[in-house]
Design an enzyme around this catalytic site. Structure first.
Site, short mmCIF file in Angstrom:
data_model
loop_
_atom_site.label_atom_id
_atom_site.label_comp_id
_atom_site.label_asym_id
_atom_site.label_seq_id
_atom_site.Cartn_x
_atom_site.Cartn_y
_atom_site.Cartn_z
N HIS A 62 9.68 -0.67 2.05
CA HIS A 62 8.57 -0.13 1.27
C HIS A 62 7.45 -1.17 1.11
O HIS A 62 6.26 -0.84 1.25
CB HIS A 62 9.05 0.29 -0.12
CG HIS A 62 9.88 1.54 -0.13
ND1 HIS A 62 9.50 2.70 0.49
CD2 HIS A 62 11.08 1.80 -0.73
CE1 HIS A 62 10.41 3.63 0.30
NE2 HIS A 62 11.39 3.12 -0.43
N HIS A 67 16.02 -1.86 2.03
CA HIS A 67 15.32 -0.61 1.74
C HIS A 67 13.99 -0.89 1.05
O HIS A 67 12.94 -0.37 1.46
CB HIS A 67 16.22 0.26 0.85
CG HIS A 67 15.60 1.55 0.42
ND1 HIS A 67 15.89 2.75 1.02
CD2 HIS A 67 14.69 1.84 -0.56
CE1 HIS A 67 15.21 3.72 0.44
NE2 HIS A 67 14.46 3.19 -0.53
N GLU A 68 14.02 -1.70 0.01
CA GLU A 68 12.79 -1.99 -0.74
C GLU A 68 11.85 -2.90 0.03
O GLU A 68 10.63 -2.79 -0.11
CB GLU A 68 13.16 -2.63 -2.08
CG GLU A 68 14.00 -1.74 -2.99
CD GLU A 68 13.31 -0.43 -3.32
OE1 GLU A 68 12.07 -0.41 -3.38
OE2 GLU A 68 14.02 0.57 -3.53
#
Length: 488
Positions: A144, A140-141
């Site tokens: 980003h 997920h990160e």
């Protein structure tokens, strides 16, 4: 008691770690070296939290973010579309759950279920849970970070943390660069994490569906089930019981070729009356070992063997010449090897009086023949649910002793955790709620879609505040309902 012990150990560990950190920071002789160690390693200790932060992955993010710019732009634009659609569906779903509760519908219909180790999460599966959360959080990160590099936003660093026993990850982006880019580019960055969680769900689902085909060279499917575990000190354990790794092919007349068949056979044995076996009456009298002084009790359990042997069982039968019930203590295996019968009429031999003998047990107790491997059938006497909970089976039967028995179970369980937990992160993170990705996605979307039609920034800010307040209250109510359902 076990849950209380786990909670006490967990709180004791975090309290000891926090006190040790405070002691080393306050002690003059070690504070400088300890602070240098923390600064060098990127570790930090907070209340019930351990964090690790490092900039060593920045160059890797930079290389990946600059690879195939056109493809990455298309990739993260798809993420924006998926995140916005998911946000709408998530708000509708959570609103529907609250509406159903207000209409006094059963609370059990709640989709959100908090996962509490030791409460509704088996202790044996905690590592699946923690590893899945860590993988989902990292990817997920990473989404980003790569999207930020693609949109010319500086990445300061990346880190992972452990909060109580819930692992996660975080990425540190330059807030100045982030605020300077357009709302569409901000959306690509904010939606990248949710998009990657959505992709994880799709990939895990495809792997789960294709697993039987992928494992076909190493495992046999559809002919039997493999015994993966047998409860210790159970009625089917021991040298003469069921063995781990054996194929299990049937329960009585019910054939077992899958886990579903195994469940159905157990259910059928619970609903159907006990089956009998055809034996000549003369042979029954010959092998009958009932004590001569035994008499049928007026009440209570019938045991014409008087527990004198572990290989014999009390059976009952009727004859054509007498309508009264006869009891006989017969060798269980010799008797069950005979042809099966449901009624007296099922037994017939020319010129020979044959009886259908049934186990003299209560309605819940069953005598079952478990066919396993190449050994004689195992005779199980008891409630079928005891058999069900004592034995764990798998659809995958290893083709060789060198093939790991539990590998399919591990892969299936891991994929299911990825689907459920990563899917939950998608549903929760897109809600326009404070401290979630949905907060920033909502702000960027309002700026992108309403800037031309609503030129007043204060009015747009008011719309944004109302949306965030609604989403926060909506998610909070659903979490309260889910916790109420868990501990109800």
């Amino acid at each position: 008691m076990l849950q209380t012990t786990w909670i006490a150990l967990l709180l004791g560990f975090w309290s000891s770690l926090y006190l040790l950190d405070a002691f080393l920071k306050s002690k003059k002789s070690s504070s400088r070296q300890y602070l240098h160690f923390l600064d060098k390693t990127g570790l930090s200790v907070l209340v019930c939290q351990l964090r690790w932060y490092t900039p060593i992955f920045n160059r890797c993010f930079l290389r990946v973010g600059q690879w195939r710019p056109g493809f990455l732009r298309w990739w993260f634009t798809c993420g924006v579309f998926v995140a916005l659609v998911t946000m709408l569906l998530s708000v509708l779903l959570l609103s529907l759950l609250v509406f159903n509760t207000l209409r006094q519908k059963p609370v059990e219909q709640q989709v959100l279920t908090p996962v509490m180790p030791g409460v509704n999460l088996p202790v044996s599966q905690i590592w699946y849970y923690m590893l899945t959360l860590l993988i989902c959080g990292i990817l997920h990160e990473v989404g980003h970070a790569i999207a930020a590099v693609r949109e010319q936003v500086r990445v300061n660093g990346f880190g992972v943390f452990l909060l109580l026993m819930y692992p996660g990850a975080f990425v540190d982006l330059s807030s100045e660069h982030l605020q300077a880019v357009s709302p569409l580019r901000q959306l690509r960055i904010y939606c990248a994490g949710v998009w990657h969680n959505f992709v994880i769900v799709i990939v895990a689902l495809l792997v789960l569906i294709s697993l039987p085909v992928a494992l076909l060279p190493f495992y046999t499917v559809g002919q039997a089930v493999a015994i993966t575990a047998v409860a210790e000190n159970s009625a089917v354990s021991g040298p003469r019981g069921l063995m781990v790794g054996e194929p299990l092919t049937g329960v009585g007349e019910c054939m077992v070729s899958s886990v579903g068949d195994w469940h159905n056979c157990i259910l059928s044995s619970m609903k159907q009356p006990s089956l009998g076996h055809c034996l000549p009456v003369a042979f029954i009298k010959e092998i009958n070992t009932t004590p001569k002084n035994w008499s049928h009790p007026a009440e209570g359990e019938i045991d014409c063997c008087n527990q004198t042997s572990q290989t014999h069982l009390c059976f009952l039968y009727h004859t054509r010449t007498s309508h009264s019930t006869h009891y006989a203590c017969l060798p269980a295996r010799t008797t069950t090897d005979r042809p099966i019968c449901k009624l007296q009429s099922d037994c017939y031999l020319p010129g020979v009086e044959v009886a259908c003998v049934y186990p003299a047990v209560d309605n819940e107790t069953k005598l079952l023949r478990i066919f396993h491997g190449r050994r004689p059938p195992l005779l199980f006497l008891g409630h079928p649910l005891d058999l069900y909970y004592s034995v764990s089976v798998s659809n995958y039967l290893p083709s060789s002793s060198l093939v790991p028995l539990n590998l399919p179970y591990i892969l299936e369980t891991f994929c299911k955790y990825l689907i459920s937990l990563s899917g939950a992160l998608v549903i929760l993170n897109v809600v326009p709620c404070y401290a979630l990705d949905g907060q920033y996605i909502c702000h960027a979307f309002i700026e992108l879609s309403l800037r031309s039609s609503v030129p007043d920034p204060e009015l747009r800010a008011a719309i944004y505040s109302l949306a965030i307040l609604f989403g926060t209250v909506l998610l909070g109510v659903n979490v309260i309902l889910a916790m109420w359902t868990l501990f109800l």
